[in-house]
Design a protein around this motif. Sequence first.
Motif, PDB file in Angstrom:
ATOM      1  N   ASP A 142       0.809  -1.226   0.000  1.00 25.56           N
ATOM      2  CA  ASP A 142       0.000   0.000   0.000  1.00 25.56           C
ATOM      3  C   ASP A 142       0.840   1.273   0.000  1.00 25.56           C
ATOM      4  OD1 ASP A 142      -2.354  -1.563   0.152  1.00 25.56           O
ATOM      5  OD2 ASP A 142      -2.064  -1.779   2.321  1.00 25.56           O
ATOM      6  N   LYS A 143       2.128   1.116  -0.281  1.00 26.49           N
ATOM      7  CA  LYS A 143       3.000   2.288  -0.241  1.00 26.49           C
ATOM      8  C   LYS A 143       3.630   2.555  -1.608  1.00 26.49           C
ATOM      9  CE  LYS A 143       4.092   2.423   4.663  1.00 26.49           C
ATOM     10  NZ  LYS A 143       5.159   2.673   5.673  1.00 26.49           N
ATOM     11  N   LYS A 144       3.948   3.822  -1.838  1.00 24.42           N
ATOM     12  CA  LYS A 144       4.606   4.225  -3.083  1.00 24.42           C
ATOM     13  C   LYS A 144       6.081   3.828  -3.023  1.00 24.42           C
ATOM     14  CE  LYS A 144       6.025   8.363  -5.630  1.00 24.42           C
ATOM     15  NZ  LYS A 144       6.036   9.842  -5.608  1.00 24.42           N
ATOM     16  N   ILE A 145       6.552   3.176  -4.066  1.00 21.23           N
ATOM     17  CA  ILE A 145       7.937   2.714  -4.128  1.00 21.23           C
ATOM     18  C   ILE A 145       8.713   3.561  -5.126  1.00 21.23           C
ATOM     19  CG2 ILE A 145       9.449   0.780  -4.695  1.00 21.23           C
ATOM     20  CD1 ILE A 145       7.084  -1.045  -3.845  1.00 21.23           C
ATOM     21  N   THR A 146       9.770   4.177  -4.645  1.00 23.64           N
ATOM     22  CA  THR A 146      10.651   4.998  -5.484  1.00 23.64           C
ATOM     23  C   THR A 146      11.972   4.248  -5.660  1.00 23.64           C
ATOM     24  OG1 THR A 146       9.692   7.066  -4.693  1.00 23.64           O
ATOM     25  CG2 THR A 146      11.889   7.180  -5.683  1.00 23.64           C
ATOM     26  N   ALA A 147      12.330   3.964  -6.904  1.00 19.71           N
ATOM     27  CA  ALA A 147      13.555   3.222  -7.205  1.00 19.71           C
ATOM     28  C   ALA A 147      14.581   4.135  -7.853  1.00 19.71           C
ATOM     29  CB  ALA A 147      13.252   2.047  -8.130  1.00 19.71           C
ATOM     30  N   VAL A 148      15.768   4.197  -7.270  1.00 19.18           N
ATOM     31  CA  VAL A 148      16.899   4.909  -7.854  1.00 19.18           C
ATOM     32  C   VAL A 148      17.851   3.851  -8.395  1.00 19.18           C
ATOM     33  CG1 VAL A 148      18.789   6.521  -7.461  1.00 19.18           C
ATOM     34  CG2 VAL A 148      16.655   6.758  -6.156  1.00 19.18           C
ATOM     35  N   PHE A 149      18.074   3.867  -9.699  1.00 20.08           N
ATOM     36  CA  PHE A 149      18.882   2.818 -10.332  1.00 20.08           C
ATOM     37  C   PHE A 149      20.051   3.423 -11.098  1.00 20.08           C
ATOM     38  CE2 PHE A 149      19.454   0.026 -14.221  1.00 20.08           C
ATOM     39  CZ  PHE A 149      20.231  -0.924 -13.566  1.00 20.08           C
ATOM     40  N   GLN A 150      21.232   2.850 -10.866  1.00 17.92           N
ATOM     41  CA  GLN A 150      22.430   3.218 -11.619  1.00 17.92           C
ATOM     42  C   GLN A 150      22.814   2.038 -12.517  1.00 17.92           C
ATOM     43  OE1 GLN A 150      26.323   3.180  -9.679  1.00 17.92           O
ATOM     44  NE2 GLN A 150      26.777   5.188 -10.543  1.00 17.92           N
ATOM     45  N   PRO A 151      22.602   2.123 -13.831  1.00 18.19           N
ATOM     46  CA  PRO A 151      23.017   1.031 -14.715  1.00 18.19           C
ATOM     47  C   PRO A 151      24.521   0.774 -14.593  1.00 18.19           C
ATOM     48  CG  PRO A 151      21.598   2.593 -15.875  1.00 18.19           C
ATOM     49  CD  PRO A 151      21.970   3.231 -14.569  1.00 18.19           C
ATOM     50  N   HIS A 152      24.903  -0.488 -14.750  1.00 17.11           N
ATOM     51  CA  HIS A 152      26.303  -0.900 -14.602  1.00 17.11           C
ATOM     52  C   HIS A 152      26.779  -1.487 -15.929  1.00 17.11           C
ATOM     53  CE1 HIS A 152      29.609  -3.632 -13.268  1.00 17.11           C
ATOM     54  NE2 HIS A 152      29.858  -2.636 -12.434  1.00 17.11           N
ATOM     55  N   LEU A 153      27.704  -0.829 -16.559  1.00 18.48           N
ATOM     56  CA  LEU A 153      28.307  -1.197 -17.842  1.00 18.48           C
ATOM     57  C   LEU A 153      27.459  -0.745 -19.035  1.00 18.48           C
ATOM     58  CD1 LEU A 153      29.584  -4.850 -17.203  1.00 18.48           C
ATOM     59  CD2 LEU A 153      30.906  -2.732 -17.055  1.00 18.48           C
ATOM     60  N   PHE A 154      28.138  -0.215 -20.026  1.00 18.13           N
ATOM     61  CA  PHE A 154      27.472   0.194 -21.257  1.00 18.13           C
ATOM     62  C   PHE A 154      26.958  -1.023 -22.021  1.00 18.13           C
ATOM     63  CE2 PHE A 154      30.385   3.693 -20.301  1.00 18.13           C
ATOM     64  CZ  PHE A 154      29.517   4.772 -20.382  1.00 18.13           C
ATOM     65  N   THR A 155      27.772  -2.096 -22.067  1.00 15.69           N
ATOM     66  CA  THR A 155      27.360  -3.281 -22.829  1.00 15.69           C
ATOM     67  C   THR A 155      26.133  -3.930 -22.198  1.00 15.69           C
ATOM     68  OG1 THR A 155      28.993  -4.584 -21.579  1.00 15.69           O
ATOM     69  CG2 THR A 155      29.635  -3.795 -23.771  1.00 15.69           C
ATOM     70  N   ARG A 156      26.089  -4.016 -20.862  1.00 13.74           N
ATOM     71  CA  ARG A 156      24.938  -4.631 -20.203  1.00 13.74           C
ATOM     72  C   ARG A 156      23.680  -3.795 -20.434  1.00 13.74           C
ATOM     73  NH1 ARG A 156      26.737  -5.457 -14.975  1.00 13.74           N
ATOM     74  NH2 ARG A 156      27.283  -7.650 -15.329  1.00 13.74           N
ATOM     75  N   THR A 157      23.831  -2.475 -20.381  1.00  8.70           N
ATOM     76  CA  THR A 157      22.685  -1.589 -20.623  1.00  8.70           C
ATOM     77  C   THR A 157      22.186  -1.760 -22.057  1.00  8.70           C
ATOM     78  OG1 THR A 157      23.631  -0.015 -19.044  1.00  8.70           O
ATOM     79  CG2 THR A 157      21.879   0.792 -20.484  1.00  8.70           C
TER      80      THR A 157
END
Length: 466
Positions: free
Chosen positions: A360-375
Amino acid sequence: MNLKNLHSVFFLGIGGIGMSAIARWFNHIGVPVYGYDKTPSPLTEALEAEGMQISYADDSNSIPEPFKTSGADKLIVWTPAVPQSSELFKYFEANGFAIKKRAAVLGLITRNMESVAIAGTHGKTTTSSMVAHLLKHAGHNTAAFLGGLTQNYKNNLILHDEGSSESPVVVVEADEFDRSFLHLHPDLSIVTSIDPDHLDIYGDAEQLMEGFAAFIRLTNPGGKLIIHQNAYEKIKQKEIGTTPIFQYGLHSGNIHADNIKVGTTSFTFDYVAEDQRIDGLVLGVPGFHNIENALAAIAVAIHYGLSKEAISAGIATYKGVKRRFEKIYNSDRITYIDDYAHHPEEIKAFLQSVKAMYPDKKITAVFQPHLFTRTRDFASGFSESLSLADEVILLDIYPAREQPIAGITSEMLLPEITSLNKCVISKDNLLAHLQQHVPEVLVTIGAGDIDRLVKPIEKWIRDDKE
């Protein structure tokens, strides 16, 4: 090479989590340890406090005195995270030093010990630390080389009791990167997952599966392979040797869970196997994926003869691994959790569990992609997994060992993210953004230097809320 006869060891990339565990082992047995890393970190500071000498200059003028000349009693341990174009690497190579990859050295250290090796594109660090804790907590003579800092032991190296009459078991995290796990010869193997990753190394998913099959074939035929059902389905057509196979999964398999109950501080479940059942297990590290990890770890504990009571106590006292579903702050108004997830499947499993805990709560996700190839390779998967959050904040890609790739940026993930609120901001502006849009449940996700933001975020929450 007899490692105990070494005069000194130099680690190229000593601040890596896997490298530092081996550095600590050499330091423990009395071999002087030197090293280089690009920047100081809490981990390198801890190593220096333990007596190791570390330089942060990639310059041959910074070479310590013992390595001014080469010799058979000196070893260079290298991780590919440090490029071969490094001035220090070129110096050691040109001057005839023995240079061995971290994985090869780990194989040498553990080759004469009974070993449990845990592999998988995700889940291996938590599972490894669970296995080590269950055995250690029950008094079993246990050593472990881990890919994370355990909250129980505040270390990534667990040492066995050399004075014990009981032969030690060594728990080893088996890393698929650069095919490192092919240097091991385990008596028991766990495979937690086989999802496409490290395609810059393997080329395609098929070659990755071939790598895992080769790892499984290294398992002692008299031992066991404990493998997640999903991973087994992907690899069962390949030649994987004759080791007895035990499949596990959350709801099905030779080993599975029953009576799962979700809480905000713990998950409870029953362990069910064909010849064993343990009811009412309480796992203080939440997450459906962590129940799965526990199933595999418990299977190892049963193999080594631990009682139901010892297993229940071990699961109940397991505190987790730093940056794996690590609850940093919790109150009625705000919860903050940090996690190392850096693959779409990991992010999906993590966010699904968070949503189950806080429906019942708002979830805020902060994401830092790791590696250009993986992204680049998993852009759609990242967008889909991140869409489980109500708000998504993307940081710039952490390059690690890679050079930028034209057109590959965090912004490319935004169009397919279906969350209503989404943006890309710089690390420098993150705190200001959070202060303006105060989250209910905040999660930071990624394997890069996003961990440097954890303390500032925690400080802001405490200063603002207390």
